[in-house]
Design a protein around this motif. Structure first.
Motif, short mmCIF file in Angstrom:
data_model
loop_
_atom_site.label_atom_id
_atom_site.label_comp_id
_atom_site.label_asym_id
_atom_site.label_seq_id
_atom_site.Cartn_x
_atom_site.Cartn_y
_atom_site.Cartn_z
N THR A 38 -13.49 63.97 66.74
CA THR A 38 -13.86 64.67 68.14
C THR A 38 -14.16 65.71 68.19
OG1 THR A 38 -12.51 65.84 69.87
CG2 THR A 38 -12.15 65.80 67.57
N GLU A 39 -15.27 65.43 69.14
CA GLU A 39 -16.25 66.66 69.10
C GLU A 39 -15.85 67.69 69.56
OE1 GLU A 39 -19.75 69.11 69.20
OE2 GLU A 39 -19.45 67.49 67.73
N ASN A 40 -15.07 67.90 70.01
CA ASN A 40 -13.87 68.60 71.61
C ASN A 40 -12.57 68.86 70.64
OD1 ASN A 40 -16.24 67.73 73.09
ND2 ASN A 40 -15.21 66.46 73.61
N LEU A 41 -12.60 69.98 70.25
CA LEU A 41 -10.89 70.14 69.46
C LEU A 41 -11.05 71.57 70.31
CD1 LEU A 41 -9.20 69.64 66.09
CD2 LEU A 41 -9.87 71.26 67.21
N LEU B 37 -17.84 62.22 70.65
CA LEU B 37 -18.27 62.76 72.13
C LEU B 37 -17.15 63.05 73.09
CD1 LEU B 37 -21.84 62.70 71.70
CD2 LEU B 37 -20.92 64.82 71.32
N MET B 38 -16.56 61.95 73.14
CA MET B 38 -15.68 61.54 74.86
C MET B 38 -14.12 62.34 75.05
SD MET B 38 -16.84 58.46 76.45
CE MET B 38 -16.33 57.20 75.40
N ASN B 39 -13.87 62.01 73.15
CA ASN B 39 -12.68 62.26 72.68
C ASN B 39 -12.34 64.36 72.66
OD1 ASN B 39 -11.75 59.06 71.60
ND2 ASN B 39 -12.07 59.81 69.53
N ILE B 40 -11.39 63.28 73.53
CA ILE B 40 -10.04 65.78 73.17
C ILE B 40 -9.28 65.85 72.60
CG2 ILE B 40 -10.04 67.30 74.73
CD1 ILE B 40 -12.26 66.64 76.89
N VAL B 41 -9.51 66.30 71.66
CA VAL B 41 -8.40 66.51 70.84
C VAL B 41 -7.92 68.10 71.32
CG1 VAL B 41 -6.94 66.94 68.70
CG2 VAL B 41 -8.58 64.89 69.24
N VAL B 42 -6.09 68.47 71.46
CA VAL B 42 -5.69 69.78 72.66
C VAL B 42 -4.75 69.84 70.85
CG1 VAL B 42 -4.78 70.91 73.87
CG2 VAL B 42 -6.02 69.91 73.90
N VAL B 43 -4.87 70.72 70.02
CA VAL B 43 -3.76 71.09 69.24
C VAL B 43 -2.71 72.63 69.75
CG1 VAL B 43 -3.26 71.60 66.92
CG2 VAL B 43 -5.35 70.53 67.84
N GLY B 44 -1.34 72.39 69.72
CA GLY B 44 -0.69 72.71 70.49
C GLY B 44 0.30 72.33 71.71
N GLY B 45 1.34 71.61 71.43
CA GLY B 45 2.39 71.69 72.69
C GLY B 45 3.40 72.60 73.10
N ASN C 164 -14.91 76.44 63.68
CA ASN C 164 -15.03 74.78 65.00
C ASN C 164 -14.69 74.80 65.71
OD1 ASN C 164 -17.25 74.73 62.98
ND2 ASN C 164 -16.49 73.37 61.79
N ALA C 165 -13.80 74.84 66.25
CA ALA C 165 -12.52 74.56 67.35
C ALA C 165 -13.42 75.89 67.87
CB ALA C 165 -10.98 75.60 67.10
N MET C 166 -12.50 75.21 69.53
CA MET C 166 -12.71 75.27 70.66
C MET C 166 -11.60 76.37 71.26
SD MET C 166 -15.93 75.15 71.77
CE MET C 166 -15.72 75.82 73.57
N GLN C 167 -11.26 78.30 72.17
CA GLN C 167 -9.40 78.60 72.11
C GLN C 167 -9.97 78.87 74.08
OE1 GLN C 167 -9.32 82.48 70.08
NE2 GLN C 167 -11.59 82.28 69.64
#
Ligand SMILES: Cc1cc2nc3c(=O)[nH]c(=O)nc-3n(C[C@H](O)[C@H](O)[C@H](O)COP(=O)(O)OP(=O)(O)OC[C@H]3O[C@@H](n4cnc5c(N)ncnc54)[C@H](O)[C@@H]3O)c2cc1C
Length: 458
Positions: A259-262, A162-170, A126-129
């Motif tokens: 979030t819909e955007n990970l 839909l508006m939240n964006i989670v970015v994983v990895g700092g 499900n995550a975007m890469q």
């Protein structure tokens, strides 16, 4: 057999992958007495450090890619086959590819890396890469599609997700994309979506470690954190995302971020090719090489760049997965291959660290140079722009990127926000182009039962 490659009296060097390493090596062998055969699944070289700018609409995909055949036009000993390399037969000195078998005298693997989801299936599905141009274009379309959907829904929970964006990895990629999204939130989205309350849009950068930009200096880490705060990016350190399903990014059994955007930028593995002895595939699926990039136990097979695991006293976990490592190893190997052909001893590779940098947003970048030199802010940003402009392949690409950046800087706008390839997670493909996910998220599904949490494989 041999995919119609011409017969030559010269030894054939087959290079798999035309990224930073493969491209540099094939160029460096221009005048060598060898036949150079490059195999890549794409017919273009992709400048990965600027992928996040394609994903956030700052640059066109065409300005960070360059056709391989055009790069090598005029190089007489160069041949290219667009193919997916599926298996190596080291006993028979052949590669099995999607277009037929290719024989080699010397083989160089420069296949780069793939996103590492640490075995967490729900993230993989499900995550975007952000590893390829299709990934970046999908991400751009997906974010804008979700804003179009956010306009339509009456459900506040759904609108928020839909508006939240989670970015994983700092690391640099996570920091760069978070900063760029924050700029988009400030300058672009209010113009396009005046009906949405963008003060509710959250950009959340999640990092499992205790700091951002782990491998960089403490000063760079602190500057990056300060910039994130100034841009309104929420940073959550020491936090592991353990699962992502039904628009919920879980960081414990019961706690999640809707979030819909990970975007998953939390790790990569070497893109090893099947057929090598399993004992030489090291941690992170990188291939163990000696100090002249020769694959352990194989005399005529070499690996460079991200896929090569070269351990040194200073770097016992292997050299970093960075473009300059791949390029320096490529040039060094070109010399060593010619030494081997003359019956001479190869020379050990020594990595020269010329510095590391990361951009956060306009006027904000951090730069670490050797000898503990650090600078940031506007001068760091200019340095970043200059270095990336100079290293882009092709004059046209340099001009187009410069014009796009100048336009964005002076207008505080980004022209590129067309949804040109409508994307749903149903379409997710891995980097080998195989279909991976069947998960349909046409609209977010709010399942009150949390999914089982999977913990990362050790
Ligand atoms: C988003 C992002 C940002 C980055 N930012 C920076 C940065 O700012 N600075 C920096 O130094 N580094 C950065 N990197 C890392 C840098 O891009 C890599 O270290 C570098 O690309 C490694 O070069 P390489 O030649 O090993 O592999 P790559 O450049 O990845 O090239 C691999 C090539 O192999 C091909 N390939 C792979 N497997 C096969 C197969 N089986 N068959 C056929 N072809 C195959 C691929 O299509 C690709 O063309 C970034 C990476 C990413 C993803």
């Amino acid at each position: 057999m041999d995919t119609n490659l011409p017969v030559s009296t010269q030894p054939r060097v087959v290079i798999v992958g035309c990224g930073f390493g493969g491209l540099r090596l094939a160029k460096a062998l221009r005048d060598a007495p060898v036949q150079v055969v490059v195999v890549d699944r794409n017919n273009y070289h992709n400048f990965q450090p600027l992928l996040y700018q394609v994903a956030t609409g700052a640059l066109e995909a065409d300005s960070i890619a360059y056709p391989i055949r055009k790069i090598f036009a005029g190089q007489k000993n160069f041949f290219f086959r667009m193919a997916d390399v599926q298996r190596i037969n080291t006993a028979g000195n052949t590669l099995h590819t999607s277009v037929g078998d290719i024989r080699y005298d010397y083989l160089v693997l420069s296949t780069g890396s793939l996103t590492n989801f640490f075995g967490i299936e729900s993230l993989e599905k499900n995550a975007m890469q952000i590893k390829s141009i299709p990934n970046a274009l999908n991400l751009r379309s997906f974010i804008f599609q979700n804003f179009e959907k956010a306009l339509l829904t009456e459900n506040p929970e759904e609108k928020q997700a839909l508006m939240n964006i989670v970015v994983v990895g700092g690391g640099p990629t996570g920091v760069e994309i978070s900063g760029s999204l924050a700029e988009m939130r400030k300058h672009v989205l209010p113009k396009d979506y005046p009906e949405l309350d963008l003060s509710k849009m959250q950009i959340i950068l999640v990092e499992a470690g205790a700091e951002l930009l782990g491998p960089m200096s403490v000063k760079s880490q602190q500057d990056a954190m300060r910039y994130m705060n100034e841009l309104g990016v929420q940073v959550r350190l020491n936090t592991h995302i353990k699962g992502y399903e039904n628009c919920r990014a879980y960081y414990s059994e019961t706690e999640f971020i809707p979030t819909e955007n990970l975007i998953w930028a939390a790790g990569v593995n070497g893109a090893e090719v099947p057929g090598l002895p399993p004992e030489i595939v090291a941690r992170n699926k990188r291939i163990t090489v000696n100090q002249w990039n020769q694959v352990q136990g194989l005399t005529n097979v070499f690996a460079i760049g991200d896929v090569a695991n070269m351990v040194t006293d200073e770097m016992p976990r292997g050299l970093p997965m960075l473009a300059p490592v791949a390029q320096q190893q490529a040039e060094h190997l070109a010399d060593n291959l010619q030494r081997l052909l003359k019956g001479q001893e190869p020379v050990n590779f020594v990595y020269k660290n010329k510095g590391v940098m990361a951009i956060v947003s306009r006027n904000k970048a951090v730069v670490d140079l050797p000898k503990d030199v650090h600078f940031s802010g506007f001068f760091g940003w200019l340095t970043w722009l200059f270095v990336h402009l100079m290293t882009l392949v092709g004059f046209r690409n340099k001009v187009v990127a410069f014009v796009d950046w100048a336009f964005s800087y002076f207008s505080s706008d980004q022209a590129l926000r067309l949804i040109i390839r409508p994307f749903s997670r149903r379409d997710v493909k891995d980097d080998q182009g195989k279909k991976k996910a069947e998960h349909n998220t046409g609209t977010p599904q709010y399942n009150p039962t949390p999914p089982a949490i999977q913990t990362p494989a050790a």
